[in-house]
Write a protein that holds these residues in place. Structure first.
Motif, short mmCIF file in Angstrom:
data_model
loop_
_atom_site.label_atom_id
_atom_site.label_comp_id
_atom_site.label_asym_id
_atom_site.label_seq_id
_atom_site.Cartn_x
_atom_site.Cartn_y
_atom_site.Cartn_z
N UNK A 107 3.13 36.90 16.72
CA UNK A 107 3.00 38.07 16.21
C UNK A 107 3.14 39.55 16.92
N UNK A 108 3.59 39.93 17.42
CA UNK A 108 3.97 40.96 18.02
C UNK A 108 5.72 40.80 17.49
N UNK A 109 5.92 39.92 16.67
CA UNK A 109 7.90 40.11 15.26
C UNK A 109 7.39 40.58 13.92
N UNK A 110 6.15 40.61 13.68
CA UNK A 110 5.11 40.95 12.55
C UNK A 110 4.52 42.56 12.65
N UNK A 111 4.13 42.94 14.00
CA UNK A 111 4.22 44.78 14.41
C UNK A 111 4.92 45.48 14.31
N UNK A 112 6.75 44.42 15.11
CA UNK A 112 7.52 45.19 15.43
C UNK A 112 8.25 45.50 13.70
N UNK A 113 8.24 44.52 12.95
CA UNK A 113 8.67 44.98 11.71
C UNK A 113 7.99 45.66 10.29
N UNK A 114 6.45 45.99 10.66
CA UNK A 114 6.62 47.12 10.05
C UNK A 114 5.78 48.70 10.51
N UNK A 115 6.90 48.58 11.83
CA UNK A 115 7.14 49.88 13.00
C UNK A 115 6.27 51.18 13.75
N UNK A 116 6.69 51.41 14.70
CA UNK A 116 6.46 52.55 15.77
C UNK A 116 4.46 52.89 15.26
N UNK A 117 4.88 53.14 13.94
CA UNK A 117 3.86 53.56 13.39
C UNK A 117 2.57 52.09 12.77
N UNK A 118 2.82 51.94 12.82
CA UNK A 118 1.45 50.52 12.53
C UNK A 118 1.38 50.42 14.17
N UNK A 119 2.06 49.82 14.50
CA UNK A 119 1.89 49.96 15.76
C UNK A 119 0.88 50.88 16.78
N UNK A 120 0.78 52.14 16.45
CA UNK A 120 0.74 52.98 17.07
C UNK A 120 -1.51 53.06 16.64
N UNK A 121 -1.63 52.70 15.11
CA UNK A 121 -2.20 52.89 14.35
C UNK A 121 -2.96 51.78 15.33
N UNK A 122 -2.84 50.12 14.91
CA UNK A 122 -3.25 49.29 16.35
C UNK A 122 -3.92 49.76 17.57
N UNK A 123 -2.87 50.37 18.06
CA UNK A 123 -3.77 51.15 19.62
C UNK A 123 -4.47 51.88 19.17
N UNK A 124 -4.11 53.02 18.32
CA UNK A 124 -5.55 53.75 18.14
C UNK A 124 -6.61 52.77 17.61
N UNK A 125 -6.80 51.70 16.53
CA UNK A 125 -7.79 50.92 16.82
C UNK A 125 -8.10 50.41 17.79
N UNK A 126 -7.33 49.56 18.82
CA UNK A 126 -8.14 49.16 20.02
C UNK A 126 -8.60 50.16 20.63
N UNK A 127 -8.19 51.43 20.71
CA UNK A 127 -8.60 51.91 22.00
C UNK A 127 -10.19 52.26 21.86
#
Length: 178
Positions: A107-127
């Motif tokens: 799962x970590x790799x799948x997020x990383x492959x989508x880039x930092x912006x996708x990871x940032x959106x996920x942080x926003x959602x979880x926040x």
């Protein structure tokens, strides 16, 4: 004997390894850290395959002469997981290892492959989910959502090539400023 490896500029403990007289000699001659592998029963030059060498600035022995302190300038992460330190939080070591090794199905790799912006959106959602749980849900639900937030924050740091120690240093700096 045990050798504690410390970043000379930050003071952070990076790793613990073992040295014998030959490893110590090679370290002094080359200026880079060499150790004795107890499992492989051979000497190894830190960073020989990874490129993450340790330039040794100082070697100190302890008061009993049965341990060493190597103050170093690291050229990359000290830990085989890709974390700056072998003493990093366990979750960060897992995220860093997955970022470095890219195992299939991670799962970590799948997020990383989508880039930092996708990871940032996920942080926003979880926040948002953590805030809502904190305002109106059970303690258990809040803990679950905060776990998601912390995890995804680590993934975002990995996506940006940052170590969580930078966040710790910033928090420490703010605390000391008070």
């Amino acid at each position: 004997m045990p050798a504690i490896v410390q970043d000379a500029s930050s003071g952070r403990v990076l790793m613990l390894a073992y040295m014998d007289e030959e490893a110590l000699r090679r370290t002094r001659e080359s200026g880079e850290a060499w150790f004795w592998s107890r499992s492989r029963q051979e000497h190894w030059h830190k960073g020989e395959t990874s490129g993450s060498t340790l330039a040794v600035e100082e070697i100190r022995d302890d008061c009993d002469g049965d341990a060493l302190l190597l103050r170093v300038r690291p050229a990359g992460p000290a830990c085989h997981t890709g974390a700056e330190s072998c003493f990093a939080p366990w979750l960060w070591r897992i995220v860093a290892e997955r970022a470095a090794q890219r195992p299939e199905g991670s799962y970590v790799v799948s997020l990383l492959e989508r880039g930092a912006a996708a990871a940032a959106r996920k942080v926003g959602e979880e926040g948002v989910e953590a805030a809502l749980a904190g305002a109106a849900e059970s303690d258990e639900r809040l803990v679950e959502e905060l776990a998601d937030l912390w995890f995804h924050s680590y993934v975002l740091l990995a996506a940006r090539g940052l170590d969580p120690d930078r966040v710790e240093r910033e928090l420490r700096r703010r605390h000391e400023r008070r």
